[in-house]
Scaffold this motif. Structure first.
Motif, PDB file in Angstrom:
ATOM      1  N   LYS A  19       0.846  -1.196   0.000  1.00  0.00           N
ATOM      2  CA  LYS A  19       0.000   0.000   0.000  1.00  0.00           C
ATOM      3  C   LYS A  19       0.882   1.247   0.000  1.00  0.00           C
ATOM      4  N   PRO A  20       0.435   2.312  -0.637  1.00  0.00           N
ATOM      5  CA  PRO A  20      -0.818   2.420  -1.394  1.00  0.00           C
ATOM      6  C   PRO A  20      -0.742   1.627  -2.691  1.00  0.00           C
ATOM      7  N   THR A  21      -1.852   1.533  -3.380  1.00  0.00           N
ATOM      8  CA  THR A  21      -1.903   0.783  -4.644  1.00  0.00           C
ATOM      9  C   THR A  21      -1.854   1.702  -5.862  1.00  0.00           C
ATOM     10  N   LYS A  22      -1.847   3.024  -5.620  1.00  0.00           N
ATOM     11  CA  LYS A  22      -1.792   3.982  -6.731  1.00  0.00           C
ATOM     12  C   LYS A  22      -0.736   5.044  -6.458  1.00  0.00           C
ATOM     13  N   LYS A  74       6.223 -10.135   9.114  1.00  0.00           N
ATOM     14  CA  LYS A  74       4.778 -10.341   9.092  1.00  0.00           C
ATOM     15  C   LYS A  74       4.043  -9.006   9.054  1.00  0.00           C
ATOM     16  N   ASN A  75       4.755  -7.935   9.384  1.00  0.00           N
ATOM     17  CA  ASN A  75       4.185  -6.591   9.365  1.00  0.00           C
ATOM     18  C   ASN A  75       4.666  -5.850   8.120  1.00  0.00           C
ATOM     19  N   TYR A  76       4.035  -4.722   7.830  1.00  0.00           N
ATOM     20  CA  TYR A  76       4.450  -3.912   6.693  1.00  0.00           C
ATOM     21  C   TYR A  76       5.807  -3.267   6.979  1.00  0.00           C
ATOM     22  N   ILE A  77       6.649  -3.229   5.956  1.00  0.00           N
ATOM     23  CA  ILE A  77       7.918  -2.514   6.044  1.00  0.00           C
ATOM     24  C   ILE A  77       7.921  -1.402   5.000  1.00  0.00           C
ATOM     25  N   SER A  78       8.639  -0.339   5.271  1.00  0.00           N
ATOM     26  CA  SER A  78       8.657   0.809   4.372  1.00  0.00           C
ATOM     27  C   SER A  78       9.837   0.705   3.404  1.00  0.00           C
ATOM     28  N   ILE A  79       9.552   0.876   2.119  1.00  0.00           N
ATOM     29  CA  ILE A  79      10.574   0.843   1.069  1.00  0.00           C
ATOM     30  C   ILE A  79      10.603   2.198   0.371  1.00  0.00           C
ATOM     31  N   LYS A  80      11.766   2.844   0.364  1.00  0.00           N
ATOM     32  CA  LYS A  80      11.902   4.122  -0.334  1.00  0.00           C
ATOM     33  C   LYS A  80      11.937   3.889  -1.843  1.00  0.00           C
ATOM     34  N   MET A 106       8.689  12.825 -14.366  1.00  0.00           N
ATOM     35  CA  MET A 106       9.384  14.023 -13.912  1.00  0.00           C
ATOM     36  C   MET A 106       9.286  14.185 -12.389  1.00  0.00           C
ATOM     37  N   ALA A 107       8.143  13.763 -11.846  1.00  0.00           N
ATOM     38  CA  ALA A 107       7.934  13.833 -10.399  1.00  0.00           C
ATOM     39  C   ALA A 107       6.896  12.786 -10.023  1.00  0.00           C
ATOM     40  N   PHE A 108       6.917  12.337  -8.779  1.00  0.00           N
ATOM     41  CA  PHE A 108       5.951  11.327  -8.348  1.00  0.00           C
ATOM     42  C   PHE A 108       5.755  11.401  -6.840  1.00  0.00           C
ATOM     43  N   SER A 109       4.632  10.864  -6.417  1.00  0.00           N
ATOM     44  CA  SER A 109       4.345  10.715  -4.993  1.00  0.00           C
ATOM     45  C   SER A 109       3.348   9.564  -4.826  1.00  0.00           C
ATOM     46  N   PRO A 110       3.461   8.797  -3.746  1.00  0.00           N
ATOM     47  CA  PRO A 110       4.368   8.984  -2.612  1.00  0.00           C
ATOM     48  C   PRO A 110       5.792   8.551  -2.950  1.00  0.00           C
ATOM     49  N   LYS A 111       6.717   8.850  -2.049  1.00  0.00           N
ATOM     50  CA  LYS A 111       8.117   8.508  -2.233  1.00  0.00           C
ATOM     51  C   LYS A 111       8.491   7.178  -1.578  1.00  0.00           C
ATOM     52  N   SER A 112       7.506   6.527  -0.967  1.00  0.00           N
ATOM     53  CA  SER A 112       7.779   5.237  -0.343  1.00  0.00           C
ATOM     54  C   SER A 112       6.530   4.360  -0.384  1.00  0.00           C
ATOM     55  N   LEU A 113       6.743   3.054  -0.255  1.00  0.00           N
ATOM     56  CA  LEU A 113       5.650   2.084  -0.210  1.00  0.00           C
ATOM     57  C   LEU A 113       5.796   1.235   1.042  1.00  0.00           C
ATOM     58  N   LYS A 114       4.679   0.745   1.518  1.00  0.00           N
ATOM     59  CA  LYS A 114       4.693  -0.216   2.607  1.00  0.00           C
ATOM     60  C   LYS A 114       4.331  -1.573   2.029  1.00  0.00           C
ATOM     61  N   ILE A 115       5.195  -2.549   2.249  1.00  0.00           N
ATOM     62  CA  ILE A 115       4.977  -3.862   1.661  1.00  0.00           C
ATOM     63  C   ILE A 115       5.162  -4.977   2.689  1.00  0.00           C
ATOM     64  N   LYS A 116       4.520  -6.104   2.395  1.00  0.00           N
ATOM     65  CA  LYS A 116       4.775  -7.355   3.109  1.00  0.00           C
ATOM     66  C   LYS A 116       5.398  -8.306   2.097  1.00  0.00           C
TER      67      LYS A 116
END
Length: 213
Positions: free
Chosen positions: A57-60, A93-99, A115-125
């Motif tokens: 998450k997020p998915t978009k 087993k919990n979400y971890i943050s990936i830059k 050219m630009a994007f957001s968010p700058k990180s994702l939380k994944i399992k």
């Protein structure tokens, strides 16, 4: 009035050709015009080969992109971005943050650039994949008496999340109708599984029992 008529229709075919060329040039210029746009795109995770992403998450992702007008139009109709993860992912087993960095993003069109994007990180399992050898079961109908069916090979190696290794007992081939086959035959069938199989296809050997092996 006559002068106006002559002005319009004199050398009309030359004027028509010039008009057609002008429209074509405008069309080609429009196709090669570089434009920018803001797009909300679906995130598609591409994990390292030996990892499986359970959830994220997020998915978009909100993108500011630049590229040829035709490619940007295609991207608006097919709004997704591939996020390529590399290296070893922390298992939890919990979400971890990936830059996320710009060079991790791939768009489905070549000319477009993020050219630009957001968010700058994702939380994944994520979970590490292990190799497991499982039997392959044939999914066929229209089987006639007097025939022998052989799968070669009758097993494959899959990469499965460690937590699910006990759940996957076997996998199946694609469903196939063999009712129209007469005599000996050989078919290649895809192996259907959400995990990566090796090989991806198996051979179905069909033999009449009274015509040899």
């Amino acid at each position: 009035m006559k002068q106006l008529f002559n002005l319009i229709f004199e050398n009309f075919h030359y004027k028509l050709i010039a008009l057609i060329f002008s429209v074509l040039l405008w069309f080609l210029a429009a196709k090669k015009e570089v434009v920018s746009s803001e797009i909300t795109a679906k995130i598609v995770i591409q994990p390292p080969e030996n990892f499986y992403v359970i959830d994220y998450k997020p998915t978009k992702m909100h993108l500011f992109v630049e590229g040829l007008r035709t490619d940007i139009s295609f991207l608006k109709e097919n709004p997704y971005v591939i996020v390529k993860l590399t290296g070893n992912l922390p298992e939890s087993k919990n979400y971890i943050s990936i830059k996320i960095s710009k060079n991790m993003l791939t768009l489905p069109v070549h000319s477009a650039e993020v050219m630009a994007f957001s968010p700058k990180s994702l939380k994944i399992k994520a979970e590490k994949l292990i190799k497991k050898v499982v039997p392959v079961k044939l999914e066929a109908y229209g089987i006639k008496e007097g025939y022998r069916l052989i799968l070669s090979p009758n097993y494959v190696t899959i990469r499965v999340p460690e937590s699910e290794k006990g759940k996957v007992k076997f996998i199946r081939t694609e469903r196939v109708d063999i009712s129209s086959i007469k005599g000996n035959a050989e078919l290649f069938l895809n192996v259907e599984t959400k995990y990566k199989p090796n090989p991806k296809r198996v051979k179905l050997i069909i033999r009449r029992i009274n015509e040899g092996s």
